[in-house]
Design a protein around this motif. Structure first.
Motif, PDB file in Angstrom:
ATOM      1  N   ALA A 648       0.833  -1.205   0.000  1.00  0.00           N
ATOM      2  CA  ALA A 648       0.000   0.000   0.000  1.00  0.00           C
ATOM      3  C   ALA A 648       0.866   1.252   0.000  1.00  0.00           C
ATOM      4  O   ALA A 648       1.745   1.420   0.834  1.00  0.00           O
ATOM      5  N   VAL A 649       0.607   2.136  -0.954  1.00  0.00           N
ATOM      6  CA  VAL A 649       1.380   3.374  -1.093  1.00  0.00           C
ATOM      7  C   VAL A 649       0.644   4.472  -0.342  1.00  0.00           C
ATOM      8  O   VAL A 649      -0.432   4.904  -0.756  1.00  0.00           O
ATOM      9  N   VAL A 650       1.216   4.934   0.764  1.00  0.00           N
ATOM     10  CA  VAL A 650       0.594   5.951   1.610  1.00  0.00           C
ATOM     11  C   VAL A 650       1.137   7.340   1.303  1.00  0.00           C
ATOM     12  O   VAL A 650       0.429   8.336   1.463  1.00  0.00           O
ATOM     13  N   GLY A 651       2.398   7.427   0.873  1.00  0.00           N
ATOM     14  CA  GLY A 651       3.006   8.726   0.597  1.00  0.00           C
ATOM     15  C   GLY A 651       3.880   8.691  -0.647  1.00  0.00           C
ATOM     16  O   GLY A 651       4.550   7.687  -0.925  1.00  0.00           O
ATOM     17  N   LEU A 652       3.870   9.777  -1.413  1.00  0.00           N
ATOM     18  CA  LEU A 652       4.710   9.936  -2.600  1.00  0.00           C
ATOM     19  C   LEU A 652       5.362  11.310  -2.559  1.00  0.00           C
ATOM     20  O   LEU A 652       4.684  12.306  -2.255  1.00  0.00           O
ATOM     21  N   HIS A 653       6.665  11.368  -2.875  1.00  0.00           N
ATOM     22  CA  HIS A 653       7.375  12.648  -2.909  1.00  0.00           C
ATOM     23  C   HIS A 653       8.369  12.628  -4.075  1.00  0.00           C
ATOM     24  O   HIS A 653       9.162  11.684  -4.206  1.00  0.00           O
ATOM     25  N   PHE A 654       8.311  13.652  -4.909  1.00  0.00           N
ATOM     26  CA  PHE A 654       9.320  13.812  -5.959  1.00  0.00           C
ATOM     27  C   PHE A 654      10.548  14.514  -5.382  1.00  0.00           C
ATOM     28  O   PHE A 654      10.427  15.436  -4.572  1.00  0.00           O
ATOM     29  N   LEU A 655      11.733  14.057  -5.800  1.00  0.00           N
ATOM     30  CA  LEU A 655      12.991  14.660  -5.378  1.00  0.00           C
ATOM     31  C   LEU A 655      13.361  15.730  -6.405  1.00  0.00           C
ATOM     32  O   LEU A 655      14.208  15.530  -7.279  1.00  0.00           O
ATOM     33  N   GLU A 656      12.695  16.882  -6.299  1.00  0.00           N
ATOM     34  CA  GLU A 656      12.835  17.932  -7.307  1.00  0.00           C
ATOM     35  C   GLU A 656      14.227  18.555  -7.313  1.00  0.00           C
ATOM     36  O   GLU A 656      14.660  19.115  -8.322  1.00  0.00           O
ATOM     37  N   ALA A 657      14.933  18.511  -6.186  1.00  0.00           N
ATOM     38  CA  ALA A 657      16.241  19.159  -6.104  1.00  0.00           C
ATOM     39  C   ALA A 657      17.322  18.386  -6.851  1.00  0.00           C
ATOM     40  O   ALA A 657      18.413  18.909  -7.080  1.00  0.00           O
ATOM     41  N   LEU A 669      11.850   9.753  -7.299  1.00  0.00           N
ATOM     42  CA  LEU A 669      10.561   9.580  -6.629  1.00  0.00           C
ATOM     43  C   LEU A 669      10.742   8.658  -5.434  1.00  0.00           C
ATOM     44  O   LEU A 669      11.427   7.630  -5.536  1.00  0.00           O
ATOM     45  N   VAL A 670      10.135   9.035  -4.308  1.00  0.00           N
ATOM     46  CA  VAL A 670      10.169   8.215  -3.088  1.00  0.00           C
ATOM     47  C   VAL A 670       8.738   7.860  -2.719  1.00  0.00           C
ATOM     48  O   VAL A 670       7.841   8.712  -2.760  1.00  0.00           O
ATOM     49  N   SER A 671       8.521   6.606  -2.343  1.00  0.00           N
ATOM     50  CA  SER A 671       7.208   6.163  -1.874  1.00  0.00           C
ATOM     51  C   SER A 671       7.369   5.446  -0.549  1.00  0.00           C
ATOM     52  O   SER A 671       8.428   4.884  -0.244  1.00  0.00           O
ATOM     53  N   CYS A 672       6.308   5.465   0.242  1.00  0.00           N
ATOM     54  CA  CYS A 672       6.330   4.764   1.531  1.00  0.00           C
ATOM     55  C   CYS A 672       4.948   4.239   1.831  1.00  0.00           C
ATOM     56  O   CYS A 672       3.969   4.564   1.155  1.00  0.00           O
ATOM     57  N   GLY A 673       4.848   3.438   2.893  1.00  0.00           N
ATOM     58  CA  GLY A 673       3.571   2.865   3.317  1.00  0.00           C
ATOM     59  C   GLY A 673       3.741   1.421   3.691  1.00  0.00           C
ATOM     60  O   GLY A 673       4.767   1.028   4.250  1.00  0.00           O
ATOM     61  N   GLY A 674       2.719   0.622   3.382  1.00  0.00           N
ATOM     62  CA  GLY A 674       2.830  -0.814   3.621  1.00  0.00           C
ATOM     63  C   GLY A 674       3.215  -1.155   5.030  1.00  0.00           C
ATOM     64  O   GLY A 674       2.668  -0.642   5.992  1.00  0.00           O
ATOM     65  N   SER A 675       4.186  -2.015   5.162  1.00  0.00           N
ATOM     66  CA  SER A 675       4.636  -2.455   6.481  1.00  0.00           C
ATOM     67  C   SER A 675       5.960  -1.806   6.855  1.00  0.00           C
ATOM     68  O   SER A 675       6.840  -2.451   7.414  1.00  0.00           O
ATOM     69  N   GLY A 676       6.120  -0.533   6.515  1.00  0.00           N
ATOM     70  CA  GLY A 676       7.303   0.195   6.946  1.00  0.00           C
ATOM     71  C   GLY A 676       8.391   0.313   5.908  1.00  0.00           C
ATOM     72  O   GLY A 676       9.503   0.713   6.237  1.00  0.00           O
ATOM     73  N   TYR A 677       8.104  -0.005   4.640  1.00  0.00           N
ATOM     74  CA  TYR A 677       9.127   0.052   3.604  1.00  0.00           C
ATOM     75  C   TYR A 677       9.130   1.416   2.917  1.00  0.00           C
ATOM     76  O   TYR A 677       8.083   2.035   2.714  1.00  0.00           O
TER      77      TYR A 677
END
Length: 991
Positions: A648-657, A669-677
């Protein structure tokens, strides 16, 4: 020492207590009666005594409850089961007519689905039980048609039936499911029927497939596979086997469960013979050995506590009995107090207490050790006598559910009194930072929005009742940071100015209740996600009226699960993440999707002109029980990390810098959620570059990054925060996936409950982390390890004092540190100081952030100034002992680097000492220490008298405030009165 010696020495050393008392203490410590004790025995006894005292204090704590609340259900018939899904933090309820209700963690009804089989469409057939198979994301439902159906929770649309187990001899009326958390392939589904038979299916490869599928089943994956009980008994299905016994002899099996610590199946009936049967699995694990308890008049229910090794039974004879599983002759304890038959029992495991509920609707809480009732609750439950009650206690959330036919009542525990400062009266749901006004904006479940000064922590204003009584689930700022958008569970988004005036109301849910997870404000549109598989879009060109209706997203539906989050990368890249782990890449200009990313696969989306694009997409996304060639290559890692909703993808962030990744490859691109990954993706090459476990065993996590993409902050359900250095992480593309985590800079727990929101900002040249939590607090701290401050605390802070250090020549300090770093860690000299970082230009005004934080650093540790300055400087460097340093450090055997509190210390071989020359006073002591002739000392002139130099008469009334003088006068008067009373008493005694 002996008993006499112990008594004598303790009396002399301690100075209080009698020898007899110390003799009793000696007898308690000397359990073996050896006649002597040592220091180890004494300390062990004291530690155990303190531990037992602490446990007793926990056991005697009586929970306080909120008012009884009846939840707005849509069930028309009796509620048969209430369960909680840990992977998705949702509740499921099912009623006799087959209506499945899906509830959010906030107990808001989200959806209802009819769960029926083909044969249960007749009126005299209904649902009897429900269990969750969380390790494979399925549910199993038992019907009076003598069948058990298995439904997929990750399916598209309504839950399809994947397997249908038929041919059972009796109607299953109770079920329970268990799986091994260490090996999710091992699981047991146990159920009992109306004929008294207890049966169980033991799965050995649950993550691969529950049952064998026919050869042609893969051609139509949504087709239901029918399994007969005779096939299971014959051993045709190699991935599972059956266990059964018939010791209840025709009595209805009221409850059944498998317990791993006992390795036994426990079942019960209302009969007085073989009331509770324990079917122990033998070494072959395919045969059962039975023992049973006989309880007069039978029981309604039971529960087992593994730590206490006790089985509690709810007796029809008004008694609650406690049994040792290995002693079947009689109970080890009987709890008296109910005046009607007990229909439910459940342990409060953490406090070693027991709930019991009787037919006269009285709830009791028992202390197990003393076997006493410590609480009795008789709420305003329905008074009807013809009731079918269901009892379920969710210990993790402190919620007690009691159903009465089709009504569902909730008793929620009040949070225990804590001295912790609270920023809000209710749980905080979201926190934002306004860089223009330098203010922190927070919202809570009570529909309140508060504004705080970041540099002092002072609350400056507050909006109450923004959405009535509905919870504010998320917020967002517009591009200029002059408008605030609040999304609520009432299905609306409101646009506010900072004076509290509402300019627009966006009808997101179309007059319905929805769970809004994110609001993404773009240049021409506002995108809303959270409760369905489609993107809800509002176009700014239509903002001419107060009430705004949503428009259709041109790309339609491309996700299988609910969309939980989104992110945008200028000029036109949009990504959305869903519950099933898919990340869909869109062109924001055309609103068309072109690619799907997933930890297990990637899929190019066909154009809409294709004949069957949805079917092609579904074929690539479906989770076949038999892994294909591509899925088989994933190996054990996939099976381990992608089970309980881990994708499950709870958060998405682009690394614009990261401006150079377009040429060199690398993650953007960074994603997080699931069971802590946490996962790092390259959206240009459509590749998963890295994934690592940031928080283990705590479920879903959230994250935030700073504008320069140097740090990543993650928070979990336990209130734990971790800060990672990602500046040098995944900068280049690689063929193999990286599983090593980036450098962990800081790990701490600022909250007592789950972290609900994270925000990173800059103020005064320092990077700050703002976090909110369900414990009603908002905290702020820095990256390097400053103290944690709570918004709303009585003492306001000053950010300029957080990192204040004595001023010193900067060049000198840098030169000293460079010399030290060259000697210890060569890599440090090649990196620029964090203080000299150039400001990055920001593309999105909404995310503009000009400020950094001053946070107090090592002031709590009373070390020397030189160490403080060096420590602060090193914490502000880019690498901060990152992965490169840790890899290079073994190459130099003389230098070792450590993480944690002593990471700034370096341990190496001692330098050879130079030969020390003796000082001159040792070589020629006569010159320095011989006695010299006394010289006439010049006489010191006497100082003039004070009366001669005093220019004005001394008047203490002019020097001190009147309050101090009055207080001193009263103190003198009281002292005189007290001394006079003492003298009088002394004289009387002498007389």
């Amino acid at each position: 020492m002996s008993r006499e010696e112990f008594m004598q020495r303790m009396t002399e050393i301690v100075g209080w207590g009698t020898k007899e008392e110390y003799g009793e203490l000696f007898d308690k410590v000397d359990v073996a009666q050896d006649g002597f004790i040592n220091w180890d025995k004494l300390t062990s006894f004291m530690l155990l005594a303190l531990y037992e005292k602490d446990e007793r204090a926990k056991a005697t704590v009586v929970p306080q409850w909120k008012d009884l609340e009846f939840l707005p259900v849509k069930h028309k018939d009796t509620i048969q089961k209430v369960i909680f899904l840990k992977s998705s933090s949702r509740y499921l309820t099912i009623s006799k007519e087959g209506l499945l209700g899906i509830w959010g963690e906030n107990l808001k009804l989200q959806e209802t689905f009819p769960i029926t089989s083909d044969t249960t469409k007749l009126k005299h057939l209904w649902v009897t039980s429900l269990v969750s198979l969380e390790n494979v994301n399925k549910i199993a439902v038992a019907f009076t048609s003598k069948e058990i159906c298995f439904y997929d929770l990750l399916s598209k649309g309504e839950f399809p039936c994947q397997y249908k187990l038929q041919g059972l001899k009796g109607t299953p009326i109770c079920m329970e499911y268990w799986y091994d958390p260490l090996d999710a392939n091992e699981s047991v589904l146990s159920f009992g029927d109306i004929t008294g038979k207890v049966q169980a299916i033991a799965f050995t490869a649950a993550l691969i497939s529950l049952f064998e599928r026919p050869a042609g089943a893969h051609e139509d994956e949504e087709a239901t596979v029918t399994i007969s009980w005779a096939e299971l008994l014959s051993g045709y299905h190699k991935c599972c086997y059956t266990l059964e016994h018939n010791l209840h002899h025709g009595d209805w099996v009221r409850q059944v469960t498998y317990n791993a610590s006992l390795d036994a199946i426990i079942s019960s009936t209302t009969s007085s013979t073989n009331t509770v049967v324990l079917a122990w699995r033998e070494k072959s694990r395919k045969h059962l050995k039975m023992t049973s308890f006989n309880v007069a008049e039978g029981i309604h229910a039971f529960d087992y506590h593994s730590q206490l090794n006790l089985i509690a039974t709810a007796g029809i004879n008004n008694k609650v009995c406690l049994w040792n599983p290995y002693v079947v002759s009689k109970p080890v304890g009987v709890l008296w107090g109910h005046s009607a038959s007990v229909i439910a029992v459940q342990f409060f495991a953490a406090r070693k207490q027991l709930f019991s509920f009787s037919k006269d609707k009285v709830l009791r809480l028992w202390d197990i050790q003393y076997q006493l009732s410590i609480q009795r609750i008789a709420c305003s439950f329905p008074k009807s006598q013809d009731l079918r009650c269901l009892f379920h206690f969710d210990e993790a959330h402190g919620r007690l559910f009691i159903s009465f036919n089709n009504q569902l009542a909730l008793l929620a525990m009040k949070s225990e009194a804590s001295t912790r400062v609270k920023s809000h009266k209710t749980a905080v749901t979201c926190v934002l930072y306004n860089s223009v006004l330098k203010q922190v904006i927070s919202s809570d479940v009570g529909s309140t929005v508060s504004f705080w000064m970041i540099d002092t922590g002072q609350k400056i204003k507050q909006f109450t009742g923004c959405h009535g009584n509905a919870e504010i689930s998320t917020m967002a700022l517009d591009a200029n940071e002059t408008r605030l958008l609040t999304g609520s569970t009432d299905g609306t988004i409101k646009v506010w100015d900072f004076s509290g005036y509402c300019h627009h109301t966006l009808n997101v849910g179309r007059e319905g209740v929805v769970d809004i997870s994110q609001i993404l404000v773009l240049k021409k549109t506002i995108l809303v996600t959270g409760w369905e598989r489609a993107i809800t879009v509002f176009r700014l060109q239509n903002f001419n009226h107060f009430f705004i209706q949503p428009e259709k997203w041109k790309g339609g539906i491309e996700h299988r699960g609910d969309i939980l989050c989104a992110a945008f990368l200028p000029p036109q890249t949009l990504v959305t993440g869903s519950y099933d782990g898919e990340i869909v890449l869109w062109n924001n200009s055309t609103e068309k999707a072109h690619y799907v990313l997933h930890p297990d696969y990637q899929r190019l989306l066909k154009s809409k002109s294709d004949t069957e694009p949805q079917k092609l997409l579904g074929a690539g996304r479906s989770r076949s029980p038999h892994p294909g060639p591509n899925q088989a290559a994933l190996g054990a890692h996939s099976l381990e990390t992608h089970t309980e909703g881990n994708d499950a993808v709870v958060g998405l962030h682009f690394l614009e810098a990261r401006k150079t990744t377009a040429k060199t490859g690398g993650a953007n691109l960074v994603s997080c959620g699931g069971s802590g990954y946490v996962r790092f993706w390259d959206t240009r090459k459509k590749q998963l570059l890295a994934e690592f476990l940031a928080h283990g065993g705590v479920g879903s996590i959230i994250m935030s990054t700073d504008k320069s993409n140097q740090y990543l902050a993650t928070g979990d359900l336990d209130g734990q925060l971790k800060i990672w250095d990602i500046e040098e992480y995944c900068l280049n593309s690689s063929k193999s996936k990286i599983t090593q985590a980036p450098t962990l800079i800081r790990s701490f727990r600022p909250h007592e409950d789950q972290t609900s929101s994270l925000e990173m900002c800059k103020l005064g040249g320092h990077l700050l982390i703002i976090s909110s939590s369900a414990d009603c607090s908002i905290c702020v701290t820095d990256v390097c390890g400053a103290s944690v401050w709570i918004f709303g605390q009585a003492k306001h802070w000053q950010t300029e004092n957080w990192f204040s250090l004595p001023k010193r020549d900067t060049n000198l300090m840098k030169s000293e540190i460079q010399e030290e770093s060259i000697r210890e860690i060569p890599l440090l000299s090649k990196r620029e100081s964090w203080l000299d970082l150039p400001e990055h230009s920001l593309l999105d005004k909404k995310n503009k952030d000009d400020t950094t934080f001053n946070v107090r650093s090592s002031e709590v540790i009373n070390l020397g100034i030189k160490y403080k300055e060096r420590n602060i400087f090193r914490k502000k460097t880019h690498n901060l002992y990152n992965g490169e340093v840790m890899q290079k450090s073994p190459a130099s055997p003389k230098t070792y680097c450590y993480e944690g509190a002593f990471r700034s210390l370096s341990i190496g071989a001692l330098k050879e000492l130079l030969e020390v020359k003796k000082p001159a006073f040792l070589l020629d002591p006569e010159t320095y220490f011989r006695e010299k002739p006394e010289e006439a000392c010049s006489q010191i002139p006497e100082l003039p008298l004070l009366s001669e130099t005093l220019k004005a008469v001394f008047d203490e009334k002019n020097l001190f405030p009147k309050e101090i003088l009055d207080r001193e006068r009263r103190a003198k008067q009281l002292c005189q009165e007290t001394s006079s009373e003492v003298k009088i008493k002394r004289n009387k005694k002498q007389l």
